[in-house]
Each structure stands twice: as structure tokens, then as C-alpha cells.
Design a protein around this motif. Sequence first.
Motif, short mmCIF file in Angstrom:
data_model
loop_
_atom_site.label_atom_id
_atom_site.label_comp_id
_atom_site.label_asym_id
_atom_site.label_seq_id
_atom_site.Cartn_x
_atom_site.Cartn_y
_atom_site.Cartn_z
N PHE A 13 -33.02 34.17 0.31
CA PHE A 13 -34.07 33.17 -0.08
C PHE A 13 -34.92 33.03 1.13
O PHE A 13 -34.40 32.48 2.10
N HIS A 39 -41.98 33.76 -3.01
CA HIS A 39 -42.78 33.22 -3.92
C HIS A 39 -44.05 33.87 -4.11
O HIS A 39 -44.43 33.99 -5.30
N LEU A 66 -38.04 29.66 -8.26
CA LEU A 66 -37.25 28.58 -7.73
C LEU A 66 -37.37 27.25 -8.23
O LEU A 66 -38.42 27.00 -9.12
N HIS A 117 -33.67 31.07 -7.11
CA HIS A 117 -33.31 30.15 -6.27
C HIS A 117 -33.22 28.84 -6.42
O HIS A 117 -34.18 28.06 -6.82
N CYS A 136 -28.86 30.50 -2.84
CA CYS A 136 -28.54 29.02 -1.98
C CYS A 136 -27.33 28.66 -1.94
O CYS A 136 -26.67 28.25 -2.94
#
Length: 377
Positions: free
Chosen positions: A154, A198, A289, A317, A349
Motif C-alpha cells: 500500500f 491510486h 481503497l 486497501h 493494511c
Amino acid sequence: GEVTGRRAAAAAAEKRSHRHAISSSRLERPSRRATRQNHALRAAPGEDPYSSFSESMDPQKAKQSCILFYSPDTEALARKVSNASAKINLGEIAWKNFADGFPNLFIKDAQNLRNSHVAFLASFHDPALIFEQLSIIYALPRMFVGSFTLVLPFFPTGTAERIEAEGEVATAFTLARILSNIPLSRGGPTSLVIFDIHALQERFYFGDTVLPLFESGIPLLKAELQKLTAAGEEIVIAYPDEGAWKRFHMFFPGYPEVICTKVRDGDKRIVRLKEGQPAGKHVVIVDDLVQSGGTLIECQKLLAMQGAKHVSAYVTHGVFPKESWRRFKHDPSEGAKDGFRHFWLTDSCPQTAKAVEGKAPFCLLSLAEPIAAALEI
């Protein structure tokens, strides 16, 4: 004339001798087929005479072992990675602190790391833990290792990748610059493995001394969707906004799509349906995420109002600050209006993975096998 004749005769004799030597050497040199036949003759009874040849050509046999170090928070995932591949062995680090709170670190058996393929499994979910991990990350390549790979499932500052007003700081670029200064190993630049960053353009934030490898957890989700499809579920993929659609729609060819969009109503941001038909379908919301989860919950409510049979969600995530995962309710069987049928997320995570494991509607998908595959050299 007589002298010239003798010289010509001598030259001809020398030429014939040279040709004879070449032909003799060719006769004496064993052919490739003869070499294999001789090897077969030397093979022990019952042994495959060509086994060593086939093994040398097998890419799986040629892969080298890797020593994987890990932070305290990623130990559970590291052990799964090691179990996923016989070529990956775990290294040990003593994580301690001095009286003033600064890290007191020791890499065990460091003298045995020379020329080895070494990796480190990191987690930057807490800013307070980044410095001690960077200390290890910067130290390992300097131990004359054959190659170094940093696995950072992540990339936590990925959403701060652009500046919309003067004075804002794009911390995604800051973290990329820090990682770009990892020392070179004997094998060259560091390989950096990140899952579902991202924005793909963030690869250009990294310098030439690091090689970012962007992997995805989506194949893990697709395996789950295939099970649901085999059970008779009609699956529709939904995206909470156009950004998520741009990021992930190419992963789902053949699946019907629903695209939501966010619009402003005063100080509020309302989720509305832009296109697609969710009615009567099992709709799976896909994003990279989740933080507080507000957008996903609004999407679930909207899709339920539009007649979706069930609503599930997937994120690679699960950040969930302040235990915001508790907001997500489970739809056991009654329908989309009651909550989420499934909420898939990976163990990128570690603090979230530990908190939600075994709690409906959450279903953990481990990145262990994809990480093991990325570490194979």
C-alpha cells in the motif's frame, strides 16, 4: 624456374597437411548428439539419462532463492508469502528502541547476505513507523546483496498526487522521492512492488534508481466472482466515480457495468447513478481503497433503491481510520437494503486485516501468492 617449382610444391604440400589437420579435428570433436548419447551411457540404471538437460531448461528450476525480511506489522503476511514459495526464506531483524525512542535495529546473519537476492516487506500505514523501516531499507542494499526488492503493498500517500491550489503539497511525490534514493545493490536499481497505486501516472514520480512494478489485487477478486457466477449469480461491476472506472474497467471485460458519480448539493456530495442497470443483479462496487467508507455506503444505498438484488464491495486497501469499518453492515440474505453481502479486501493494511478477520461482511483476500510470484527471479 626450378626454385619456383620447389616453392610451389612445398606450398601445395603444406596446404594438404592443413586440410588433413582440420578434417581430423572435426572427426575427433564429438557432436552435440554424441555428447548426449555419451551422457546417456553414463547414466545410472533406472535414471532418466536426459534429466539434467530437461532440468537446466526448466525455468522453475532456474529460479533462485530469496531472503525476505519484514517489519513487525507484516510478519503474518511474510509467513504466508514464505509458505507460498519454497524459494523464499525469511530473514530476521531485531526491532528495538533506545531510551530516547529512536530505533535500535540489528539485521541478523548480515554476513551471509552477500550475493543473495534480498527483499523487504514494508507497511507505511503509520507515519511513526516509516523511519525505522527506511533505516532497514537503506541498509540492506549496502550489504553486497545480489539484488534488492522492496514490497510496499500500500502506497499510503497515493491520493495526494496532485496540486489544485498553490500551497498544497503533493506528498505522493515526496514519498516517491524518498524511495527513489534507496542505494543501488550489486544487481542495480531496487525493484519496488506496489499493489493498485491510486493513479498509474505516479510511476513518473520515481527516479531512475528504482524500478516500480505495479501489481493488482483484482485477479483475487475475479476468482471470487467466478465462484458466484458458477453458483448462478448475475454479477454487475459498479464504480463509485469516473476515476475508479478509468482505473479498473479494463480488468472486467464481459461484465455489465454501473457507473456512479458524485455531485455537489451545497456543502454535501451526493452519489447519483450515471449509467447502467443494477436492478435484479448482484452489484459489486470496485475501488482501490476505502477510508471512512462514506462514498461506498452511499453507493450501496443508491443501488438498493435502484433495485439491486445484493450489493458487495471490493477494495485492495482497507485503510479504515478510527475503526470506520464498523459502519459497514452485513446483508446475510434479505437483500441490498440491509447492507453488504460481501466486502472483499486484501491484507495490504495489516492493522485492518487483523481487526476485520472473521467479521461479516468482510472477506480477506491475501496478497501472499502475488507477492511470492513478484519475488521469483
